[in-house]
Design an enzyme around this catalytic site. Structure first.
Site, PDB file in Angstrom:
ATOM      1  N   SER A 163       0.803  -1.221   0.000  1.00  0.00           N
ATOM      2  CA  SER A 163       0.000   0.000   0.000  1.00  0.00           C
ATOM      3  C   SER A 163       0.834   1.268   0.000  1.00  0.00           C
ATOM      4  CB  SER A 163      -0.925   0.010   1.227  1.00  0.00           C
ATOM      5  OG  SER A 163      -0.177  -0.034   2.431  1.00  0.00           O
ATOM      6  N   HIS A 170      -5.072  -4.068  -1.796  1.00  0.00           N
ATOM      7  CA  HIS A 170      -4.799  -3.095  -2.860  1.00  0.00           C
ATOM      8  C   HIS A 170      -4.663  -3.726  -4.239  1.00  0.00           C
ATOM      9  CE1 HIS A 170      -4.129   0.545  -0.359  1.00  0.00           C
ATOM     10  NE2 HIS A 170      -3.869  -0.364   0.561  1.00  0.00           N
ATOM     11  N   LYS A 207     -11.344  -0.421  -1.198  1.00  0.00           N
ATOM     12  CA  LYS A 207     -10.487  -0.001  -2.302  1.00  0.00           C
ATOM     13  C   LYS A 207     -11.234  -0.202  -3.625  1.00  0.00           C
ATOM     14  CE  LYS A 207      -7.310   0.226   0.988  1.00  0.00           C
ATOM     15  NZ  LYS A 207      -7.664   0.160   2.416  1.00  0.00           N
TER      16      LYS A 207
END
Length: 401
Positions: free
Chosen positions: A183, A211, A242
């Site tokens: 990240s 992610h 996300k």
């Protein structure tokens, strides 16, 4: 007698950065007028710090699904999944996620942080739990909750990891934890190397795909699909905040493991279930991820463009097509000053300092999304050019007033 509140004092630098007007945190967004933009203090800025990678939090289909769920089921769950908070909607989401990820079973949690904390139930004193130096705080906290010492190997350093594996007790359970896409930097884990070591030392591999799920791989299943090594990952976790544009999380893996976590993972058993609108939003978003791969292509193109432009300006950026662009700064105060200069130029980024990154390695994180327009990408590049020259960060540039 000691007062526990006595330690609740902010460092001197806290007052300094506030007095200088460069404090970058807790900036309240008033509106989100369109994809890629936010309103803060009456100004419209390019949102270049959001992890809403596919721009789905504002998608009308996702919003309609959430609204319909509120009308039918209300705003909250009323209890934990174990007791009375389970909904057919949760079960449908778990089934759809299992099919999408090609995993035998999935457990949906109320947040991505809780998904990773649930891993603590897989750990016991005496186990060897080894994690990349840059794994997220929730994985570190999972080891603490599990009562084990987390041994951290240098970032993507397989030789260091192997030395740690060699040093473990012969009868210890071994667990390697990593992020699929980190990240803080956008770098990928070396899954081929991890898989080889896991086989050699009888270790299980847990990958946090917060992610990368929805983004990487031909079908968007994440870093393991990208590497062609999905079978090398024993348990995969993800968050909905996300690529899926809402709130929630999930743990995916073997049926017996998921069944065990449902009954013994404290963050699952003792937390209210995911709210109906968030579950419905995640379901709708998942359909879009599967049906619209062009969103992933737009993110990759935007990331490649911005990363390339910043590197060309002279920033120490490693260009790639991954949506996290890390701009190293080093010094915390200088990082805050760069953040403020970018903010003043109309670009809202994320300033990262320790413990989010190692001490002395402060950076500005730029996150690109499918919602960003060409004009907005132009503004990001222009803001970094002006801010970098003003602070003397760019090669052969003189400090501007």
């Amino acid at each position: 007698m000691a007062d526990v509140f006595a330690r609740c004092r902010m460092p001197d630098t806290y007052d300094l950065v506030r007095d200088l007007g460069v404090y970058p945190y807790y900036r309240a967004v008033r509106e989100r007028p369109g994809g890629g933009e936010v309103v803060i203090d009456g100004r419209v800025l390019v949102q270049a710090g959001s992890n809403d990678y596919l721009g789905l939090s504002g998608d009308e289909r996702v919003k309609r699904a959430a609204t319909a769920a509120v009308r039918r089921l209300g705003t909250g769950s009323g209890g934990s999944r174990l007791s009375n908070g389970s909904l057919a909607l949760h079960e449908e989401l778990e089934e759809r996620l299992a099919a999408f990820l090609r995993r035998p079973a999935v457990m949906v949690t109320s947040a991505g942080y809780l998904a990773n904390l649930s891993l603590a139930a897989l750990m016991a004193p005496g186990d060897a739990v080894l994690g990349d130096r840059l794994v997220h705080a929730c994985l570190i906290d999972a080891a603490r909750l599990g009562g084990v010492r987390l041994r951290r190997y240098r970032h993507n350093d397989l030789e260091h990891l192997e030395r740690l594996l060699e040093a473990t007790a012969p009868d210890a359970g071994r667990l390697i934890i990593t992020e699929g896409m980190f990240s803080t930097s956008g770098a990928l884990c070396d899954l081929p190397g991890l898989a080889k070591l896991a086989r050699a030392y009888g270790a299980r591999v847990v990958m946090d795909s917060a992610h990368d799920a929805g983004l990487l791989g031909e079908d968007g299943r994440g870093a393991a699909e990208h590497h062609g090594l999905e079978d090398a990952v024993d348990v995969q976790t993800l968050t909905f905040s996300k690529a899926l544009g809402t709130i929630g999380g999930a743990v995916a893996g073997p049926r017996e493991v998921i069944a065990y976590l449902r009954h013994y993972a404290r963050p699952m058993v003792f937390t209210a279930a995911l709210s109906p609108p968030c579950a419905a939003a995640a379901l709708a978003a998942l359909e879009i991820v599967a049906a619209e791969p062009e969103r992933r292509a737009r993110v990759r193109a935007a990331a490649a463009r911005v990363g390339g432009e910043l590197a060309a300006l002279g920033y120490a950026v490693v260009p790639s097509d991954r949506p996290v662009v890390a701009v190293p700064v080093g010094d915390d105060l200088l990082c805050f000053r760069l953040w403020r200069e970018l903010f003043d130029e109309g670009v809202f980024t994320t300033a990262m300092i320790a413990p989010g990154v190692p001490a002395g390695q402060a950076l500005i994180r730029v996150s690109l999304t499918a919602a960003h327009t060409g004009r907005q990408l132009d503004r990001i590049g222009a803001a970094f050019a002006v801010a970098g020259r003003r602070l003397g960060l760019l090669p052969d540039s003189r400090r501007l007033p």
